[in-house]
Design a protein around this motif. Structure first.
Motif, mmCIF file in Angstrom:
data_model
loop_
_atom_site.group_PDB
_atom_site.id
_atom_site.type_symbol
_atom_site.label_atom_id
_atom_site.label_comp_id
_atom_site.label_asym_id
_atom_site.label_seq_id
_atom_site.Cartn_x
_atom_site.Cartn_y
_atom_site.Cartn_z
ATOM 1 N N TRP A 184 0.837 -1.102 -0.095
ATOM 2 C CA TRP A 184 0.088 0.091 0.101
ATOM 3 C C TRP A 184 1.038 1.127 0.012
ATOM 4 N N GLN A 185 2.126 1.239 0.788
ATOM 5 C CA GLN A 185 2.585 2.372 0.948
ATOM 6 C C GLN A 185 3.441 2.599 -0.487
ATOM 7 N N LEU A 186 4.022 1.435 -1.013
ATOM 8 C CA LEU A 186 4.534 1.852 -2.198
ATOM 9 C C LEU A 186 3.701 2.133 -3.485
ATOM 10 N N ALA A 187 2.305 1.550 -3.206
ATOM 11 C CA ALA A 187 1.466 2.131 -4.367
ATOM 12 C C ALA A 187 1.078 3.370 -4.314
ATOM 13 N N SER A 188 1.040 4.040 -2.977
ATOM 14 C CA SER A 188 1.017 5.603 -2.982
ATOM 15 C C SER A 188 2.158 6.400 -3.789
ATOM 16 N N VAL A 189 3.224 5.804 -3.741
ATOM 17 C CA VAL A 189 4.314 6.465 -4.534
ATOM 18 C C VAL A 189 4.406 6.197 -6.148
ATOM 19 N N VAL A 190 3.813 4.877 -6.332
ATOM 20 C CA VAL A 190 3.670 4.689 -7.710
ATOM 21 C C VAL A 190 2.470 5.492 -8.351
ATOM 22 N N THR A 191 1.429 5.768 -7.716
ATOM 23 C CA THR A 191 0.163 6.709 -8.216
ATOM 24 C C THR A 191 0.777 8.215 -8.395
ATOM 25 N N VAL A 192 1.716 8.563 -7.725
ATOM 26 C CA VAL A 192 2.006 9.987 -8.024
ATOM 27 C C VAL A 192 3.178 9.902 -9.155
ATOM 28 N N LEU A 193 3.882 9.036 -9.298
ATOM 29 C CA LEU A 193 5.217 9.183 -9.932
ATOM 30 C C LEU A 193 5.054 8.245 -11.390
ATOM 31 N N GLU A 194 3.728 7.662 -11.649
ATOM 32 C CA GLU A 194 3.671 6.876 -12.864
ATOM 33 C C GLU A 194 2.020 7.179 -13.333
ATOM 34 N N GLN A 195 1.671 6.394 -14.418
ATOM 35 C CA GLN A 195 0.286 6.731 -14.925
ATOM 36 C C GLN A 195 -0.628 5.743 -14.183
ATOM 37 N N SER A 196 0.103 4.858 -13.440
ATOM 38 C CA SER A 196 -1.048 3.858 -12.782
ATOM 39 C C SER A 196 -1.554 4.428 -11.508
ATOM 40 N N TYR A 197 -2.867 4.026 -11.402
ATOM 41 C CA TYR A 197 -3.434 4.339 -10.162
ATOM 42 C C TYR A 197 -4.650 3.165 -9.832
ATOM 43 N N GLY A 198 -5.020 3.254 -8.591
ATOM 44 C CA GLY A 198 -6.069 2.155 -7.982
ATOM 45 C C GLY A 198 -5.420 0.747 -8.185
ATOM 46 N N ILE A 199 -6.152 -0.024 -8.794
ATOM 47 C CA ILE A 199 -5.743 -1.580 -8.751
ATOM 48 C C ILE A 199 -4.409 -1.720 -9.438
ATOM 49 N N LYS A 200 -4.270 -1.084 -10.603
ATOM 50 C CA LYS A 200 -3.074 -1.286 -11.436
ATOM 51 C C LYS A 200 -1.894 -0.690 -10.397
ATOM 52 N N ALA A 201 -1.884 0.626 -9.727
ATOM 53 C CA ALA A 201 -0.566 0.769 -8.690
ATOM 54 C C ALA A 201 -0.537 -0.214 -7.751
ATOM 55 N N MET A 202 -1.583 -0.682 -7.365
ATOM 56 C CA MET A 202 -1.218 -2.045 -6.334
ATOM 57 C C MET A 202 -0.794 -3.094 -6.893
ATOM 58 N N ASN A 203 -0.960 -3.542 -8.276
ATOM 59 C CA ASN A 203 -0.324 -4.691 -9.053
ATOM 60 C C ASN A 203 1.032 -4.224 -9.324
ATOM 61 N N LYS A 204 1.414 -3.008 -9.589
ATOM 62 C CA LYS A 204 2.736 -2.327 -9.957
ATOM 63 C C LYS A 204 3.696 -2.527 -8.683
ATOM 64 N N SER A 205 3.013 -2.083 -7.625
ATOM 65 C CA SER A 205 3.803 -2.013 -6.384
ATOM 66 C C SER A 205 4.233 -3.343 -6.004
ATOM 67 N N ARG A 206 3.232 -4.409 -5.958
ATOM 68 C CA ARG A 206 3.220 -5.963 -5.690
ATOM 69 C C ARG A 206 4.665 -6.631 -6.644
ATOM 70 N N ASN A 207 4.594 -6.103 -7.684
ATOM 71 C CA ASN A 207 5.834 -6.491 -8.583
ATOM 72 C C ASN A 207 7.278 -5.987 -8.392
ATOM 73 N N LEU A 208 7.072 -4.698 -8.038
ATOM 74 C CA LEU A 208 8.137 -3.926 -7.712
ATOM 75 C C LEU A 208 8.887 -4.385 -6.249
#
Length: 312
Positions: A184-208
């Protein structure tokens, strides 16, 4: 954050701590302004609700046992207070995360940054973070409900196997909750710095987080222990310290607030650095021009809003 990308992938716990200090030291002014605007109110709300909740509980107990009154109205007011508390806590959490992540990204991509610009851009970032936070809270709620119901069923079964299964589930639940918190904490950063947000940001964070989970776990575990410790000190030595003088309790409360504020700021800085470390670990190029262009889009939206307001 002038460290080469190849070097960043090898950063461990203490390396990330040092990197956080290197970022904050030269830009102390902008981080102090963000702290006063967003993080200080966030921490004040977090601690003040403990004292206010205590007053509500005392009032409910007094009405119930001393005056033998119906306390349904008191409980309704308490629930409304809690809803207001979580609303303001969420708002200032979103604003603090947006401001810190955007500022560090600007520093990293060598963009001009000022507090005025941060204040103008944060509402644009905030809109994307709201979607991610809603997804996070829904997933956490489902996770907690399923885990609690399963453990209650184990307890009511009443045999040895179910008790053993209950403790196994408890361990799995704690590990899973920690994992979700880090994602969740990493997904917040992904949301700000990339085009992904919501479920996509969570999946991106999980992979990172793969490959760097234990580094992130060690950092967030230490920070959360500190926050929990401050919460406990405030609870026992300020809010519920009956024998202590009033001004002594106030002094303890101010001390807790003064310690909590820099810890929250440091935690937000570190979670942004962990994002860059994870990107480097997975050999995902941190393209500064692209990142700068992405951040410039927020500024362009802010400029358009300013022009529209001027016309109005």
């Amino acid at each position: 954050m002038e460290r080469a990308q190849e070097d960043m992938k090898f950063l461990g716990v203490f390396g990330i701590y040092k990197e956080g200090h290197k970022i904050m030291a030269p830009w102390r002014k902008i981080f102090n302004q963000i702290t006063l605007a967003f993080i200080l109110p966030l921490c004040f709300i977090f601690l003040a609700q403990i004292e206010i909740s205590k007053i509500f509980f005392w009032r409910i107990r007094f009405h119930r046992y001393a005056q033998h009154r119906n306390t349904s109205t008191d409980w309704a007011v308490y629930v409304l207070f809690k809803l207001a508390y979580y609303t303001f806590l969420c708002i200032f959490s979103l604003l603090s995360t947006s401001a810190v992540v955007y500022s560090i990204a600007c520093i990293y991509s060598h963009r001009d940054i000022s507090f005025k610009k941060v204040m103008g851009v944060v509402p644009q970032v905030w809109k994307r973070l709201v979607v991610t936070f809603i997804v996070i809270y829904v997933l956490n709620f489902i996770y907690v409900v399923v885990a609690v119901v399963t453990m209650i069923l184990c307890v009511y079964a009443g045999n040895t196997i179910s008790v053993v299964f209950f403790f196994i589930l408890m361990i799995i639940y704690i590990v899973g909750f920690v994992y979700l918190t880090i994602v969740w904490q990493l997904a917040s950063v992904v949301t700000v710095l990339e085009q992904s947000y919501g479920i996509k940001a969570m999946n991106k964070s999980r992979n990172l987080i793969k490959g760097k989970f234990w580094v992130a776990f060690a950092i967030f575990f230490k920070l959360n222990i500190l926050i929990w410790g401050i919460h406990s000190v405030f609870y026992y030595f300020a809010a519920y310290a009956y024998p202590w003088a009033y001004w002594t309790r106030v002094l303890v409360g101010i001390l807790c607030l003064a310690v909590l504020v820099p810890i929250i700021l440091y935690a937000l800085v570190l979670q942004t650095i962990i994002y860059f470390v994870c990107k480097s670990y997975h050999n995902e190029a941190i393209d500064k021009p692209t990142l700068s262009k992405h951040l410039g889009e927020y500024e362009r939206l802010y400029s358009l809003n300013e022009v529209q307001l001027e016309h109005v």
